[in-house]
Design an enzyme around this catalytic site. Structure first.
Site, PDB file in Angstrom:
ATOM      1  N   LYS A 192      30.372 -36.295  11.723  1.00  0.00           N
ATOM      2  CA  LYS A 192      31.045 -35.392  11.170  1.00  0.00           C
ATOM      3  C   LYS A 192      30.250 -34.042  11.863  1.00  0.00           C
ATOM      4  O   LYS A 192      29.170 -34.001  12.539  1.00  0.00           O
ATOM      5  CB  LYS A 192      29.787 -34.952  10.052  1.00  0.00           C
ATOM      6  CG  LYS A 192      30.463 -34.178   9.520  1.00  0.00           C
ATOM      7  CD  LYS A 192      29.181 -33.575   8.402  1.00  0.00           C
ATOM      8  CE  LYS A 192      29.218 -31.928   9.358  1.00  0.00           C
ATOM      9  NZ  LYS A 192      29.175 -30.670   9.593  1.00  0.00           N
ATOM     10  N   GLU A 205      16.755 -33.391  16.105  1.00  0.00           N
ATOM     11  CA  GLU A 205      16.476 -32.642  17.653  1.00  0.00           C
ATOM     12  C   GLU A 205      16.889 -31.286  17.467  1.00  0.00           C
ATOM     13  O   GLU A 205      18.097 -30.850  16.847  1.00  0.00           O
ATOM     14  CB  GLU A 205      18.100 -33.489  18.819  1.00  0.00           C
ATOM     15  CG  GLU A 205      18.192 -34.756  19.157  1.00  0.00           C
ATOM     16  CD  GLU A 205      16.202 -35.217  19.789  1.00  0.00           C
ATOM     17  OE1 GLU A 205      15.741 -33.757  20.432  1.00  0.00           O
ATOM     18  OE2 GLU A 205      16.380 -35.754  20.019  1.00  0.00           O
ATOM     19  N   CYS A 213      20.230 -26.263  23.697  1.00  0.00           N
ATOM     20  CA  CYS A 213      18.859 -26.486  23.135  1.00  0.00           C
ATOM     21  C   CYS A 213      18.258 -25.954  24.132  1.00  0.00           C
ATOM     22  O   CYS A 213      17.087 -25.645  23.617  1.00  0.00           O
ATOM     23  CB  CYS A 213      18.805 -27.410  22.287  1.00  0.00           C
ATOM     24  SG  CYS A 213      19.362 -28.596  23.462  1.00  0.00           S
ATOM     25  N   GLU A 271      15.391 -18.001  18.971  1.00  0.00           N
ATOM     26  CA  GLU A 271      15.490 -18.661  19.134  1.00  0.00           C
ATOM     27  C   GLU A 271      17.231 -18.142  19.905  1.00  0.00           C
ATOM     28  O   GLU A 271      17.837 -18.403  18.513  1.00  0.00           O
ATOM     29  CB  GLU A 271      16.159 -20.275  18.832  1.00  0.00           C
ATOM     30  CG  GLU A 271      17.059 -20.640  20.154  1.00  0.00           C
ATOM     31  CD  GLU A 271      16.975 -21.676  19.628  1.00  0.00           C
ATOM     32  OE1 GLU A 271      17.901 -22.678  18.434  1.00  0.00           O
ATOM     33  OE2 GLU A 271      18.095 -23.425  20.176  1.00  0.00           O
TER      34      GLU A 271
END
Ligand code: NAD
Length: 477
Positions: free
Chosen positions: A173, A246, A280, A377
């Site tokens: 997906k 992750e 990331c 973040e």
């Protein structure tokens, strides 16, 4: 090749191209305009994909490693064969410069062909007259692979390649923000694999929770944000799915005073801002030693001013827009809050060119450790530069976060670099570089950056269950 203007992108279910009743708009982030539509798969279509995967896996699990390796090589070759069209499509839906889109696709092909060299280890632990004990690794079943929008293809392939090699079937997906290139790959890959082995099911965010709770899916391999990772873990509990998560990061870079300032300035800029800082493992906090703070920060700002920001489809562009409206609004809020709270900017922070989701490259001058630009973040082009004087203190500050994905240390003193690296609480530490990844080294997060790893043999084993066979020799006492 399906092109961007063509709204007949299809799901791939059981080896066939399938339309959906509903569709979702896909926006070009460089213009802010809808330029294509993707199918919005129904719950029934997800059920069909899972059923097809279960059926395909029953045969695939008995294939030889050589057959599976051959399949991965075919998929890698297919990406290379369609490089031009896929590159343009990826830039249109993502916003990243053409050269970065091509790099992502080439790396995806490289990952597939590299994984084709891997074997599943089988270890004889004991072999004596009475008994033989063997540990082996068997496929889990059906893997639900859920990918984010920042590297839609590479991060999907990081899941598809080991899952197939280990003998699993996959339901993949993509993110609703970047479904098209993945859908197109599903269509191109279909003739190269047994029907049902790799299904691509796109649509709105509801498909993720459907997959997470689906009784026919045995493992979820997920890359995305930490809050979504937590929801997936909760959703997967009922069926006790295997998980690889992750998740987000807030990577620190620590720069000691003995570095070559001009050289390092450029490398640090790209450590922070490549892919419009939507990585990331982008450097998200830059700690600079007091002795070189002024000189290095000026060199980074001077380099930043030479970088060309623009539409990724323009061959000169080095940094494209943010990928989506949600991310644009989030970065604008962070920048506006930083300005309103009185923080000093070394560059950026003011001009937000229209149309599209363009954000200024913004560098913040030594904010407090508690400022949101330091603790959150960002996932966009706002970078705090922070002063330090003492190694112990900067290690403590670098570790003072819920995240633990990556970090980097910059110094010519090898011993210092290694001693700092070993005290950083994260999955990967780079020394005098950043973001180097390969199919061969394991990559994963500590703390709330996730668990499990991708890549390397360790990453491959995440797609297996361990089976121990204990065999007593016939007739032994
Ligand atoms: P996201 O969490 O919003 O979405 C990721 C995927 O999860 C999408 O496909 C989305 O549709 C799906 N999803 C959303 N809600 C879901 C739910 N409840 N259940 C199941 N699936 C659901 O993340 P994003 O905004 O696409 O990506 C950015 C984030 O990903 C950042 O935090 C970034 O650090 C992280 N990231 C991590 C890595 C890594 O390897 N650790 C790599 C890239 C990005």
């Amino acid at each position: 090749m399906t092109t961007a203007g063509d709204s007949r992108f299809t799901l791939t279910i059981n080896g066939k191209s399938v339309l959906a009743v509903d569709s979702i708009d896909v926006v070009n982030p460089a213009t802010g305009e809808v330029f294509a539509h993707a199918p919005d798969a129904s719950a029934a279509q997800l059920d069909e994909a899972v059923a097809a995967a279960r059926a395909a896996q029953l045969c695939w699990r008995d294939t030889s490693m050589a057959d599976r390796q051959g399949a991965l090589r075919r998929l890698g070759g297919c990406i290379l064969d369609h490089m031009d069209g896929l590159t343009r499509l990826l830039t249109s839906e993502h916003g990243k410069p053409l050269r970065d889109a091509e790099d992502e696709l080439r790396r995806s092909a490289h990952w597939l062909t590299s994984y084709a060299e891997f074997e599943l280890p089988e270890t004889v632990l004991l072999d004596c007259s009475q008994r033989q004990i063997t540990t082996r690794h068997v496929p889990i079943g059906v893997v639900g692979a859920i990918a984010p929008w920042n590297f839609p293809i590479l991060l999907a392939i990081w899941k598809v390649a080991p899952a197939l090699l280990a003998g699993n079937a996959v339901v993949l997906k993509p993110s609703p923000f970047t479904p098209l290139t993945t859908l197109e790959l599903g269509r191109l890959f279909a003739p190269l694999l047994p029907p049902g082995l790799l299904n691509v099911v796109a649509g709105r965010d509801q498909i993720g929770p459907w997959m997470t709770g689906h009784p026919g899916i045995d493992k979820i391999a997920f890359t995305g944000s930490t809050p979504t990772g937590k929801r997936i873990m909760a959703g997967a509990a009922d069926t006790l799915k295997r998980l690889t998560l992750e998740l987000g990061g807030n990577d620190a870079a620590i720069v000691f005073p003995d570095v070559d300032i001009e050289k390092v300035a450029k490398a640090l800029f790209w450590a922070g801002f490549a892919n419009t800082a939507q990585i990331c493992i982008a450097m998200k906090r830059l700690y600079i030693h007091h002795d070189i703070y002024a000189e290095l920060s000026q060199a980074i700002v001077a380099y930043a001013k030479t970088v060309k920001v623009g539409n990724g489809a323009d061959g000169e562009t080095q940094i494209g827009p943010l990928q989506n409206r949600m991310q644009y609004d989030r970065i604008k809020r962070l920048v506006d809050e930083a300005r309103e709270s009185g923080l000093d900017f070394l560059c950026g922070g003011t001009e937000w060119p229209q149309p599209g989701y363009f954000a200024p490259i913004t560098i913040v001058d030594n904010p407090p450790d508690t400022a949101p630009v330091v603790t959150e973040e960002a996932f966009g082009p706002i970078l705090p530069l922070l002063r330090f004087r003492d190694a112990d203190d900067v290690i403590r500050r670098a570790n003072d976060t819920i995240y633990g994905l990556g970090a980097s240390v910059w110094t010519n003193d090898r011993q210092l670099a290694h001693s700092v690296a070993r005290r950083l609480e994260c999955g990967t530490v780079w020394i005098n570089e950043s973001r180097f990844l390969s199919p061969f080294n394991a990559f994963g997060g500590h703390k709330q950056s996730g668990f499990g790893v991708e890549n390397g043999v360790e990453g491959l084993l995440e797609y297996t269950n361990t089976q121990t066979i204990v065999a007593r020799a016939p007739g032994s006492d």
